[in-house]
Design a protein around this motif. Structure first.
Motif, short mmCIF file in Angstrom:
data_model
loop_
_atom_site.label_atom_id
_atom_site.label_comp_id
_atom_site.label_asym_id
_atom_site.label_seq_id
_atom_site.Cartn_x
_atom_site.Cartn_y
_atom_site.Cartn_z
N ALA A 1 -7.50 -30.70 -5.47
CA ALA A 1 -6.93 -29.56 -6.20
C ALA A 1 -5.42 -29.73 -6.40
O ALA A 1 -4.90 -29.50 -7.50
N HIS A 2 -4.72 -30.12 -5.35
CA HIS A 2 -3.26 -30.31 -5.48
C HIS A 2 -2.94 -31.43 -6.46
O HIS A 2 -1.99 -31.33 -7.25
N PHE A 3 -3.73 -32.50 -6.44
CA PHE A 3 -3.49 -33.62 -7.34
C PHE A 3 -3.65 -33.18 -8.79
O PHE A 3 -2.82 -33.49 -9.64
N MET A 4 -4.72 -32.43 -9.08
CA MET A 4 -4.94 -31.95 -10.45
C MET A 4 -3.88 -30.93 -10.85
O MET A 4 -3.46 -30.89 -12.01
N ALA A 5 -3.43 -30.13 -9.89
CA ALA A 5 -2.36 -29.16 -10.18
C ALA A 5 -1.09 -29.89 -10.59
O ALA A 5 -0.32 -29.40 -11.44
N SER A 6 -0.85 -31.08 -10.03
CA SER A 6 0.35 -31.83 -10.38
C SER A 6 0.33 -32.30 -11.83
O SER A 6 1.37 -32.57 -12.42
N TYR A 7 -0.87 -32.35 -12.41
CA TYR A 7 -1.03 -32.70 -13.83
C TYR A 7 -1.15 -31.45 -14.72
O TYR A 7 -1.38 -31.57 -15.92
N GLY A 8 -1.05 -30.27 -14.11
CA GLY A 8 -1.15 -29.03 -14.88
C GLY A 8 -2.58 -28.63 -15.20
O GLY A 8 -2.79 -27.74 -16.05
N ASN A 9 -3.56 -29.23 -14.53
CA ASN A 9 -4.96 -28.92 -14.83
C ASN A 9 -5.57 -27.90 -13.89
O ASN A 9 -6.75 -27.61 -13.97
N ILE A 10 -4.76 -27.36 -12.99
CA ILE A 10 -5.12 -26.19 -12.18
C ILE A 10 -4.06 -25.14 -12.46
O ILE A 10 -2.87 -25.40 -12.31
N THR A 11 -4.51 -23.95 -12.86
CA THR A 11 -3.54 -22.95 -13.32
C THR A 11 -3.16 -21.94 -12.24
O THR A 11 -2.08 -21.36 -12.29
N GLY A 12 -4.06 -21.69 -11.29
CA GLY A 12 -3.81 -20.69 -10.26
C GLY A 12 -3.32 -21.33 -8.97
O GLY A 12 -3.31 -22.56 -8.84
N PRO A 13 -2.93 -20.51 -7.99
CA PRO A 13 -2.51 -21.05 -6.69
C PRO A 13 -3.65 -21.81 -6.02
O PRO A 13 -4.79 -21.31 -5.96
N GLU B 1 -6.30 -40.27 -11.11
CA GLU B 1 -4.99 -40.76 -11.51
C GLU B 1 -5.07 -41.56 -12.80
O GLU B 1 -4.20 -41.44 -13.68
N TYR B 2 -6.14 -42.35 -12.95
CA TYR B 2 -6.30 -43.12 -14.18
C TYR B 2 -6.49 -42.21 -15.39
O TYR B 2 -6.14 -42.58 -16.51
N GLU B 3 -7.07 -41.04 -15.15
CA GLU B 3 -7.45 -40.16 -16.27
C GLU B 3 -6.61 -38.89 -16.31
O GLU B 3 -7.05 -37.85 -16.80
N ASN B 4 -5.41 -38.97 -15.76
CA ASN B 4 -4.40 -37.90 -15.90
C ASN B 4 -4.88 -36.54 -15.42
O ASN B 4 -4.59 -35.51 -16.03
N GLY B 5 -5.59 -36.54 -14.31
CA GLY B 5 -5.99 -35.29 -13.69
C GLY B 5 -7.16 -34.58 -14.35
O GLY B 5 -7.42 -33.42 -14.03
#
Length: 307
Positions: free
Chosen positions: A172-184, A105-109
């Motif tokens: 994975a879901h947390f990083m996806a919320s920052y757009g850093n996971i591209t696939g499902p 969270e501190y480092e934007n995903g």
């Protein structure tokens, strides 16, 4: 060490010296499929640049490779994407447990490095985006580099990890919320758990890691990584490859290394050889007690270190 054929007596000596250490650690118990591992087992292999391999103990016994596979997915993603990969994952030690959510969270995903779970999930996502089959690409690579076409995933281990993978799903879901996971995310988790379930032996992994000792050159003579990229992977292994014990590992062993909670550790002597050691008993940081001690003895006896 002037005569590489002295690897065999060196390995025999190491096996004798660390025999009492195999009982000191505990197998990983948060993954039920690994909890039954026998901590008395020990294997070690050294592979030279030409593919000659020496071993001792259970060096041909297959085991669950777990996070050791992160080295290979990183190399494949870096080969396919180049420096653009580093916009999605950092290169700094984390200082936190390998499955921590704290820093994201501190480092934007953006995970600190490719070897903590969050970073490995990003790398697998990038490789899936590049190839359409991240785990299949990994398996093909490892079969080719090890010369063992029988290497495969263990569906039981993958299923066990999936059933107890809530924290990885949260990462994975947390990083996806920052757009850093591209696939499902469900597809990513399936690929990730499969790659961690790969079964291989010390001989297989020592041979498969050889491209890093050959500065990016594969076993067939083709180039996977540039010399600079191979240096990058080795550098990240040295600083981040053994969870939050990387400083102690560098101090004791003095080689780039990557451990897994199945009890394996791979290590690289650039320009000379690669090693894999396995013993399921882990310390409190998730590294093999006997494995790290064996690598410590290897570099002390042979003088083969990057320092």
């Amino acid at each position: 060490m002037s005569d590489t054929h002295s690897f065999r007596p060196v390995l025999d000596r190491i096996a004798e010296e660390i025999a009492g250490l195999t009982e000191r650690g505990r197998p990983a118990d948060y993954i039920p499929a690994l909890a039954a591992g026998d901590p008395a087992r020990f294997g070690m292999a050294v592979a030279e640049l030409d593919g000659t391999v020496y071993g001792v103990g259970d060096w041909r016994h297959p085991f669950s490779t777990q996070s050791v596979t992160k080295v290979f997915t990183l190399a494949l993603a870096l080969a396919g994407e180049g420096d653009a990969l580093w916009a999605h994952v950092g290169r700094e030690p984390s200082g936190d447990p390998f499955n921590s959510l704290v820093q994201l969270e501190y480092e934007n995903g953006i995970p600190r490095n490719p070897f903590i779970n969050a970073g490995a999930l990003v790398v697998t996502d990038r490789l899936q985006r590049l190839t359409g089959d991240a785990s299949g690409s990994l398996l093909d690579f490892l079969r080719a580099e090890s010369g063992n076409p029988g290497l495969d995933f263990d569906p039981g281990v993958a299923g066990s990890e999936a059933a107890h993978g809530d924290r990885n799903a949260a990462l994975a879901h947390f990083m996806a919320s920052y757009g850093n996971i591209t696939g499902p995310v469900p597809d990513l988790l399936r690929e990730y758990f499969r790659q961690c379930s790969l079964e291989a032996s010390c001989a297989d992994l020592a041979l498969a890691t050889g491209f890093l000792a050959r500065h990016g050159i594969r076993a067939d003579g083709s180039r996977l990584l540039t010399r600079s990229q191979a240096k990058q992977v080795n550098a990240v292994m040295l600083t981040c490859g053994t969870y939050d014990a990387a400083g102690d590992f560098a101090y004791r062993v003095g080689l780039p290394g990557k451990s897994g909670v199945g009890g394996a550790v791979v290590a690289v002597v650039p320009g000379r050889c690669t090693l894999c050691v396995w013993s399921p008993g882990l310390d409190s940081r998730g590294n093999s007690v006997a494995g790290v001690a064996a690598l410590d003895r290897f570099t002390t006896i042979t003088g083969l270190s990057i320092f």
